[in-house]
Design a protein around this motif. Structure first.
Motif: not given
Length: 291
Positions: A163-167, A215-221
């Protein structure tokens, strides 16, 4: 050679039929032979289709020198489908090998089957190499690596990683299972080849984002991938080009390391990250959660 192998299989089944003609359990044996014939027919069709797929892309029309080639999406799809077919072919060969053991199939035929499968796998590897070379020239290829100790949380890590790669605009083209031995146990996961970005520019963008993360709750992949690594009980490694994240028992570090095909343990990579200049390393241990 493959045709000879299939003929040998047919002869083996025919011999089995003659032997069973006088057997009192003929009805059950005949049913067994019908199933084997169906499997053989299916295998023959799959092999012919596989040969067509492998040999098809070998001859391509010359492209005009004045126009760049479009991204080879058709080749990518064909290679992916070919990989799947080779895996299915391996499973069929293994199953048929077990079925034909009782038929005392000639050892030469068994070796011919193995050589046929090896040749198909080699063709797939060559197609993958050609595909990656073309993609590297057209849009860039980024090597990647994802490992965890004893494969811990492998599915969760792979999902977060992809998901990170796709982002960040990457397309996964090749996945290879990868293992590495370490002093405290084994590591396994996946080695990736991804297209769509240039490795250096991508790594700098990833690192810049991490440096600004608070922020540990950051919404990014990307944050989700870092969190999954932070939750590991053992060690772990995630790389996208030079961008490297390492989980050790006591730390979570990231930085920009030159690409290397040499396997390295997390503690070794962590040591290399600490030796980097301050502007290309970052301590993310604050993301860890103790058990």
């Amino acid at each position: 050679m493959t045709t000879v192998v299939l003929v040998l299989l047919c002869l083996a089944i025919a011999g089995r039929e003659l032997y069973l003609a006088s057997d009192k359990r003929l009805p059950r044996a005949q049913e067994e032979l019908r199933e084997l014939r169906a499997q053989l027919a299916d295998l023959t069709k799959r092999h012919e289709s596989l040969q067509a797929e492998v040999t098809g892309p070998a001859i391509e029309p010359a492209q005009p020198a004045v126009r760049p080639a479009a991204p080879p999406d058709d080749l990518l799809d064909r290679v992916g489908a070919l990989d799947d077919r080779v895996e299915r072919l391996e499973e069929d060969f293994a199953a048929l090998s077990g079925e034909f053991t009782g038929l005392e199939l000639d050892r030469d035929a068994q070796r011919a089957l193995a050589r046929s499968l090896d040749a198909a796998e080699q063709d797939v590897a060559e197609l993958q190499h050609e595909m990656l070379d073309r993609l590297a020239r057209q849009e860039g290829v980024v090597p990647g690596l994802l490992l965890s100790e004893e494969g811990e949380a492998e599915a969760l890590l792979a999902d977060a990683y992809e998901r990170c790669a796709a982002e960040y605009g990457l397309h996964v083209r090749v996945r290879d299972q990868r293992t590495a031995q370490a002093a405290n146990g084994g590591y396994w996961g996946t080695a990736y080849q991804m297209s769509g970005r240039r490795a250096d520019a991508l790594s700098e963008e990833l690192f810049a984002y991490v440096r600004g993360l608070y922020d540990p709750q950051d919404p990014s992949a990307l944050a989700a991938l870092l969190t999954e690594l932070a939750h590991l009980r053992g060690g772990g490694i995630a790389r996208l080009g030079p961008f490297t994240v390492v989980r050790t028992p006591n730390t979570l570090l990231c930085g920009l390391l030159p690409d290397s095909d040499e396997p390295a343990e997390p503690w070794e990579l962590a040591s290399r990250l600490r030796d980097l200049p301050e502007d290309v390393q970052c301590d993310l241990t604050w993301l860890r959660t103790d058990d």
